[in-house]
Structure formats: C-alpha cells, structure tokens
Design a protein around this motif. Structure first.
Motif: not given
Length: 292
Positions: A43-53
C-alpha cells in the motif's frame, strides 16, 4: 471449500506482521523498529508511486522542464508557430484582395463592368433582394442604362481633341524622368506610351498628386506602378528596378516613387515606359510633358 481456505491463507499471509529493526553496529543497541506486513508495504509503495507520478507530471506541465523533452517545442518555437500561422492567414487574405483588385483593373481596362464583391454572398436574403431590385427596374431604366453604357464604353483609342477636358491643358505635369524618348506613342502598334532612356537607377517621380492604386510585378513589364490622379487621370510607370511606394500611398507631384531599371521581358535596356490615361483612353504623353 479449498478455494475459500486458500483465500483465507493468502489474506492471512499478506497481513502477517514482521518487525523491521535497526541496530547500532558497535553496541548492538536497537535504534529504530517498525512492524510491517506485506499489505502495508504494498500500500505504501503504491501510494508513493502515485504521488511521485503526479508530482512529476505537474512539474513538467507547469515549469520549463517540458522544453527538455525530445520532440516537445520550446516556448519560443510555439510563439513563432502561432505568429507564422497568423501571417500565413493574413497573406492569403491580402493575396485574395490583390487578385480581386487586379481583376477589377483588368476588367475596367477591357471596357467591361467589374463584378461587385458583394455578389459573392450567396445567402438567400441577398439573392431575394437582388431579384426584387431587378423586378423593380422598368423598361425605360434598362434602355437608359444601355445608352449610358454605350456612350461611356471603354476603349484604347486616343481621345479626340473635341472630347479632351480643358482642365488637362491647364495642368502642369511634372516630368516623371528626364531623358531621351526612344520609342514614341503609337496607337497602331498598341504602344500606348513612350519609352524614355536615362541613367540606370534614375529616380522616377509622380507627375501629379494622386494615390497609388497598383504596385506589383508582371512577367512582361517587370515592376509596375499605377497612380490615380484627379479628373479621371491615371499614370503608369513600367520596367522599374525598384518601387518606393506601396499600394494605397498618397504621393505628391514630383515625389520619388521608383527607380528606373530593366525588369520584365519586353525590354531591351534600362528605361522607363510611361503611359497616360484619361477617362479610360490613352493619351500621347509628349503632348503634355517635356521629357528632355
């Protein structure tokens, strides 16, 4: 039953807690620890990727970084593209206007009535109005119009002395150029002007006050300028090397308008071909102007 147990085992597996601890290498003292599960990590990794994109997209869209993307035009290039597109549209419009103007001039010289630009509008309202106006014309109006057109029909003949306006004899014509007339006016050979030889690049002057109604290039006569003066008088200057005035400019008598040259196919050397027209009829310029 087996599928249900498998799902439960999978959910239990991804929710299983793990402890992540960080120890001091020398004293083995625990510095940091956290309890995580596979689900938390995903969950944390997916949310971080979305924010970075999202942040990268906003950074590229609203900053100058997008100009460094291969194939993306810079701000200067986009401004030039818009400016050039606007210029092309303006040039197309100006060319259309010039073609309409030249067509009207050629029609008048041929002795025909030029078509009105307003006739290009094919809307039902204009068509009905034109048709209604035609119906209102009486037979007497039509006959009168035919008589007037027959009397005022354009031709390329010299005006008779009786039909010449007395105002022409009272006008002082400024010589367009000083030189030797090597080819005189000759109606029989369709030479409706005079050829004046002078120094190359000599200044050509306007014979009277007037408005420039045509400037352009033709294959036969090169750079041409035509000026409309008062009293239905038109002067034409051909084979110039350079035109100094633009179409629509108002010029004074004696003002420089061009330079003599050798442009066009119908020329054998640097000279000025000068024509004088009065009420659509050619005049012999030597009867009104001293060129030497």
């Amino acid at each position: 039953m087996e599928n249900t147990q498998g799902k439960k085992a999978f959910i239990k597996k991804i929710r299983h807690k793990y402890r992540l601890a960080i120890f001091n290498e020398q004293s083995y003292e625990e510095v940091f620890r956290v309890r995580l599960s596979r689900l938390n990590v995903f969950t944390v990794v997916s949310f971080s990727i979305v924010i970075i994109i999202g942040l990268v997209t906003l950074l590229i869209a609203y900053t100058g970084l997008k100009e460094y993307i291969p194939g993306y035009p810079s701000a200067k290039q986009r401004v030039l593209m818009v400016r050039n597109a606007s210029r092309v549209d303006s040039l197309i419009l100006e060319i259309h206007k010039r073609d309409q103007f030249v067509k009207s001039i050629q029609t008048v010289i041929r002795g025909e009535v030029p078509e009105s630009i307003e006739q290009e509008d094919s809307s039902p309202t204009n068509a009905d109005a034109i048709e209604s106006a035609k119906l209102d014309n009486t037979q007497r109006d039509i006959e009168f119009r035919q008589e007037v057109e027959a009397e005022e029909k354009f031709n390329l003949a010299v005006l008779d002395d009786k039909s010449k306006d007395l105002k022409l004899n009272q006008q002082y014509f400024f010589p367009p150029i000083k030189g030797i007339v090597v080819n005189k006016y000759n109606e029989s050979t369709n030479h409706f002007g005079v050829d004046i030889v002078s120094k190359p690049g000599e200044t050509v002057s306007a014979i009277l006050d007037g408005t420039v109604i045509f400037t352009g290039w033709t294959v036969e006569t090169g750079y041409v300028m035509i000026i409309q003066h008062g009293s239905d008088l038109i002067s034409s200057y051909k084979h110039n090397s350079k035109l100094l005035k633009e179409m629509g400019s108002f010029v004074k008598a004696g003002e420089a308008i061009a330079n003599t040259g050798n442009s066009g196919e119908l020329t054998t050397g640097p000279h000025l071909h000068f024509e004088l027209w009065y009420k659509s009829a050619a005049l012999n310029p030597e009867e009104y102007i001293l060129f030497e």
